[in-house]
Design an enzyme around this catalytic site. Structure first.
Site, PDB file in Angstrom:
ATOM      1  N   ASP A 136       0.943  -1.146   0.120  1.00 54.86           N
ATOM      2  CA  ASP A 136       0.101   0.181  -0.082  1.00 54.86           C
ATOM      3  C   ASP A 136       1.051   1.016  -0.362  1.00 54.86           C
ATOM      4  O   ASP A 136       1.590   1.717   0.925  1.00 54.86           O
ATOM      5  CB  ASP A 136      -1.037  -0.288   1.238  1.00 54.86           C
ATOM      6  CG  ASP A 136      -1.671   1.217   1.271  1.00 54.86           C
ATOM      7  OD1 ASP A 136      -1.847   2.322   0.611  1.00 54.86           O
ATOM      8  OD2 ASP A 136      -3.117   0.935   2.330  1.00 54.86           O
ATOM      9  N   VAL A 137       0.423   2.164  -1.461  1.00 52.71           N
ATOM     10  CA  VAL A 137       1.553   3.613  -0.883  1.00 52.71           C
ATOM     11  C   VAL A 137       1.633   4.251  -0.377  1.00 52.71           C
ATOM     12  O   VAL A 137       2.292   5.151   0.280  1.00 52.71           O
ATOM     13  CB  VAL A 137       1.898   3.978  -2.071  1.00 52.71           C
ATOM     14  CG1 VAL A 137       2.193   2.798  -3.890  1.00 52.71           C
ATOM     15  CG2 VAL A 137      -0.111   4.680  -2.807  1.00 52.71           C
ATOM     16  N   ASN A 195       1.364   6.639 -10.017  1.00 54.49           N
ATOM     17  CA  ASN A 195       0.454   6.101 -10.976  1.00 54.49           C
ATOM     18  C   ASN A 195      -0.343   5.844 -10.181  1.00 54.49           C
ATOM     19  O   ASN A 195      -1.963   5.986 -10.764  1.00 54.49           O
ATOM     20  CB  ASN A 195       0.811   4.976 -11.755  1.00 54.49           C
ATOM     21  CG  ASN A 195      -0.821   4.361 -12.752  1.00 54.49           C
ATOM     22  OD1 ASN A 195      -1.224   5.318 -12.830  1.00 54.49           O
ATOM     23  ND2 ASN A 195      -0.890   3.241 -12.391  1.00 54.49           N
ATOM     24  N   TYR A 243     -10.375  14.395  -5.588  1.00 53.81           N
ATOM     25  CA  TYR A 243      -9.475  13.833  -7.048  1.00 53.81           C
ATOM     26  C   TYR A 243      -8.702  14.600  -7.124  1.00 53.81           C
ATOM     27  O   TYR A 243      -6.969  14.753  -7.526  1.00 53.81           O
ATOM     28  CB  TYR A 243     -10.255  12.694  -8.013  1.00 53.81           C
ATOM     29  CG  TYR A 243      -9.154  13.011  -8.901  1.00 53.81           C
ATOM     30  CD1 TYR A 243      -8.443  11.646  -8.801  1.00 53.81           C
ATOM     31  CD2 TYR A 243      -9.545  12.994 -10.531  1.00 53.81           C
ATOM     32  CE1 TYR A 243      -8.086  11.415 -10.138  1.00 53.81           C
ATOM     33  CE2 TYR A 243      -8.634  12.880 -11.640  1.00 53.81           C
ATOM     34  CZ  TYR A 243      -8.122  11.868 -11.194  1.00 53.81           C
ATOM     35  OH  TYR A 243      -6.859  11.477 -12.369  1.00 53.81           O
ATOM     36  N   LYS A 300      -4.515  15.719  -7.375  1.00 51.60           N
ATOM     37  CA  LYS A 300      -3.022  16.154  -8.237  1.00 51.60           C
ATOM     38  C   LYS A 300      -2.718  17.231  -8.398  1.00 51.60           C
ATOM     39  O   LYS A 300      -2.087  17.082  -8.814  1.00 51.60           O
ATOM     40  CB  LYS A 300      -4.111  15.515  -9.120  1.00 51.60           C
ATOM     41  CG  LYS A 300      -4.149  14.073  -9.923  1.00 51.60           C
ATOM     42  CD  LYS A 300      -3.259  13.113  -9.794  1.00 51.60           C
ATOM     43  CE  LYS A 300      -4.460  11.725 -10.338  1.00 51.60           C
ATOM     44  NZ  LYS A 300      -3.041  10.707 -10.406  1.00 51.60           N
ATOM     45  N   THR A 357     -10.360   2.613 -18.654  1.00 50.40           N
ATOM     46  CA  THR A 357     -10.081   1.931 -17.739  1.00 50.40           C
ATOM     47  C   THR A 357     -11.037   1.551 -16.150  1.00 50.40           C
ATOM     48  O   THR A 357     -11.838   1.933 -16.881  1.00 50.40           O
ATOM     49  CB  THR A 357      -9.001   2.586 -16.681  1.00 50.40           C
ATOM     50  OG1 THR A 357      -9.356   4.312 -16.234  1.00 50.40           O
ATOM     51  CG2 THR A 357      -7.822   3.490 -18.161  1.00 50.40           C
ATOM     52  N   ASP A 358     -10.696   0.901 -15.029  1.00 53.55           N
ATOM     53  CA  ASP A 358     -11.465   0.767 -14.566  1.00 53.55           C
ATOM     54  C   ASP A 358     -11.833   2.014 -13.865  1.00 53.55           C
ATOM     55  O   ASP A 358     -13.236   1.687 -13.855  1.00 53.55           O
ATOM     56  CB  ASP A 358     -10.682  -0.131 -13.553  1.00 53.55           C
ATOM     57  CG  ASP A 358      -9.992  -1.629 -13.639  1.00 53.55           C
ATOM     58  OD1 ASP A 358     -10.267  -1.885 -15.362  1.00 53.55           O
ATOM     59  OD2 ASP A 358      -9.007  -2.449 -12.973  1.00 53.55           O
TER      60      ASP A 358
END
Length: 257
Positions: free
Chosen positions: A64-65, A92, A163, A167, A199-200
């Site tokens: 887990d980052v 990513n 989000y 970012k 993407t997912d």
């Protein structure tokens, strides 16, 4: 002359790499001959299946980052396995998030918890991987860090507040780290996509939204994850050896940066 290392001599660690955009990033770097660490949090089966396609040059590692100790252990495992340190990091990994405009928190509903979840995953994760990579990069005299951003900074067509804020903070960190690490021949850049088909994370996006975005771009199509991944190769390659602190928008020309 600053040292430059070809893609096929690099050890590339990609976070959130088992599926979605991450899988395309893995395939792009493997295609160019790099050795790749496929980091995953929950997608063990997908990660190991992907690694099995290139068993000599790919290694799947769970971490887990947001867990600093787990990230440090992952870098140590990568070095032990391949016999040299990680030279290149692609940040990513995305905290649990779905690009579903109808389900997002709007201005009235947005909470600090929403924001903090993204800051912890996006900014905290990138900080952990960068710090874990520094000793090895300095030892080699070469480092490449590429952060995945978004074109929603310039064009918040759907206001994903949490989000986009995460970012945007990562873009600031990209610029300040590039200033700090430049003397070590470590470049730090960002590649920012728009909505990717598919993407997912973008699976919940209605088809009409894809069509609208495609019609708005000069290329008249939505960027694919494979196209985005190819652009990311530039920042790891010798061709970009004099480029740092930059944000490259890869979205078919929708946003002019």
């Amino acid at each position: 002359m600053h040292k430059s290392i070809r893609l096929d001599q690099q050890l590339v660690l990609i976070t959130g790499a088992a599926r979605g955009l991450g899988e395309h990033l893995v395939r792009a770097f493997l295609r160019e001959g790099a050795s790749v660490v496929i980091n995953y949090r929950n997608s063990a089966e997908a990660a190991h299946k992907l690694a099995a396609e290139e068993p000599v040059r790919a290694l799947a590692v769970q971490a887990d980052v947001t867990d600093r100790a787990a990230v440090q252990a992952m870098f140590a495992q990568a070095r032990q396995h391949f016999g040299f340190p990680v030279t290149t990091v692609i940040n990513n990994a995305l905290p649990d998030f779905s690009f579903n405009g109808d389900a997002r928190p709007n201005a009235e509903q947005l909470t600090w918890e929403n924001l903090n979840q993204q800051f912890a995953g996006v900014v905290g994760g990138a900080l952990n991987t960068t710090q874990a990579a520094l000793a090895g990069m300095r030892e080699v005299g070469f480092g490449r860090i590429v952060n995945v951003g978004t074109n929603l900074f310039q064009n918040p067509v759907v206001p994903y507040h949490d989000y986009t804020a995460g970012k945007a903070a990562l873009l600031s960190l990209t610029r300040t780290l590039s200033q700090d690490l430049g003397p070590d021949n470590i470049t730090v850049n960002m590649v920012s996509g728009g909505l990717l088909r598919t993407t997912d994370a973008s699976a919940a996006t209605p088809e009409a939204v894809f069509d609208f975005i495609a019609a708005s771009t000069p290329l008249r199509r939505v960027t694919t994850p494979a196209e985005f991944a190819d652009a990311t190769l530039f920042f790891a390659s010798p061709w970009s050896r004099s480029v740092t602190g930059q944000n490259l928008v890869v979205d078919g020309g929708l946003v002019k940066n």
